[in-house]
Design an enzyme around this catalytic site. Structure first.
Site, PDB file in Angstrom:
ATOM      1  N   LEU A   1      11.916  43.743  92.394  1.00  0.00           N
ATOM      2  CA  LEU A   1      12.666  44.873  92.858  1.00  0.00           C
ATOM      3  C   LEU A   1      12.022  45.757  93.872  1.00  0.00           C
ATOM      4  CD1 LEU A   1      14.051  46.145  89.396  1.00  0.00           C
ATOM      5  CD2 LEU A   1      15.539  45.462  91.409  1.00  0.00           C
TER       6      LEU A   1
ATOM      7  N   SER B   1      14.485  51.824  82.677  1.00  0.00           N
ATOM      8  CA  SER B   1      15.252  50.838  81.935  1.00  0.00           C
ATOM      9  C   SER B   1      16.231  51.564  81.033  1.00  0.00           C
ATOM     10  CB  SER B   1      14.131  49.735  81.542  1.00  0.00           C
ATOM     11  OG  SER B   1      15.083  49.049  80.680  1.00  0.00           O
TER      12      SER B   1
ATOM     13  N   TYR C   1       6.764  48.329  75.857  1.00  0.00           N
ATOM     14  CA  TYR C   1       7.622  48.604  76.903  1.00  0.00           C
ATOM     15  C   TYR C   1       8.680  49.778  76.748  1.00  0.00           C
ATOM     16  CZ  TYR C   1      10.382  47.544  80.905  1.00  0.00           C
ATOM     17  OH  TYR C   1      11.517  47.683  82.210  1.00  0.00           O
TER      18      TYR C   1
ATOM     19  N   LYS D   1       8.947  53.475  78.875  1.00  0.00           N
ATOM     20  CA  LYS D   1       9.858  53.915  79.553  1.00  0.00           C
ATOM     21  C   LYS D   1      10.669  55.047  79.178  1.00  0.00           C
ATOM     22  CE  LYS D   1       9.768  50.537  82.723  1.00  0.00           C
ATOM     23  NZ  LYS D   1       9.382  51.034  84.228  1.00  0.00           N
TER      24      LYS D   1
ATOM     25  N   THR E   1      14.830  38.758  87.421  1.00  0.00           N
ATOM     26  CA  THR E   1      13.566  38.742  88.134  1.00  0.00           C
ATOM     27  C   THR E   1      12.505  38.161  87.159  1.00  0.00           C
ATOM     28  OG1 THR E   1      13.114  40.906  86.936  1.00  0.00           O
ATOM     29  CG2 THR E   1      13.778  40.995  89.251  1.00  0.00           C
TER      30      THR E   1
END
Length: 251
Positions: free
Chosen positions: A22, A151, A174, A178, A209
């Site tokens: 990205l 996200s 993760y 975020k 990705t």
């Protein structure tokens, strides 16, 4: 469709994690808008082809050796941008890691302290440190935008739905990083209002990705659109938002 600002003189833009995915695509799309890009990468030698591609797209480019977990890299980034441009119009905080071992990996009971620390070092602590260091350059712009690439995995509202789309997908390191990044967005947006700096979180969508996998819905070109749209918001548009293609994402 979101209106972007008219670029009379090249906007000075820093994209972190610009070497792939990205970040790379957002840099190329911003280059096509005529921006002057600072490309934050870890591998300078391997990133020269990206500089060439930015120039082909109509932009200007400078490489920055930038590991946002290293204070010396952050200091150097400030010094170089200050010396050559004296200001920063747009900061795209894209650099991030996912170390949980997959979307069905670590849970809140199995994640190790080391994985939490390493994830937060990049996704949160490094991003905060870089933004704080570059804030004076953002203040020197007539108006500026900060885009924190988040996200929906960081959405507490979506995770709290027992039958929602993220049921069973709880990679805690993760997701928590975020969620913390989203808190940074809302808090920083308040401070940015008096300085004419807009701060927003971007959800790119589920993108094909290395992180998103080949099963994702969107191409990297489609995923970068939200980043670019928020990067080019005209002054006085909106701030403190969490968006996907102009639509609100639940916090």
């Amino acid at each position: 469709m979101i209106n972007s600002r008219t670029i009379a003189t090249p906007l000075v833009v820093l994209v972190t994690g610009a070497s792939r995915g990205l970040g790379r695509e957002a840099a190329l799309q911003l280059a096509a808008k005529g921006c002057r890009l600072w490309l934050g990468v870890r591998d300078l030698a391997g990133s020269q082809p990206l500089v060439d591609e930015v120039r082909k797209r109509g932009g200007q480019a400078e490489l920055l050796q930038l590991d946002i977990t290293k204070p010396e890299d952050i200091r150097s980034a400030f010094e170089k941008i200050a010396a050559l441009d004296g200001r920063l119009d747009v900061l795209v905080n894209n650099a991030g890691v996912m170390l949980d071992g997959g979307w069905l990996g670590n849970t809140s009971l199995t994640v190790s302290g080391a994985t939490l620390q390493q994830t937060f070092d990049t996704n949160f602590f490094g991003t905060v440190a870089l933004t704080q260091a570059l804030w004076p350059l953002l203040e020197r712009a007539s108006s500026a935008n900060v885009v924190n690439v988040s996200s929906r995995m960081g959405s507490n509202a979506i995770h709290a739905d027992p039958d929602g789309p993220l049921k069973g997908a709880k990679p805690f390191a993760y997701d928590a990083s975020k969620a913390a990044l989203n808190a940074f967005t809302t808090h920083l947006a308040e401070l940015g209002r008096d300085a004419n700096i807009q701060v927003n979180s971007a959800y790119p969508g589920w993108v094909r990705t290395e992180l998103g996998s080949d099963y994702a819905d969107l191409s990297v070109e489609e995923g970068a659109r939200t980043l670019v749209e928020l990067a080019l918001l005209p002054a006085g548009s909106r701030t403190g938002r969490f968006e996907f293609l102009g639509e609100d994402v639940p916090w």
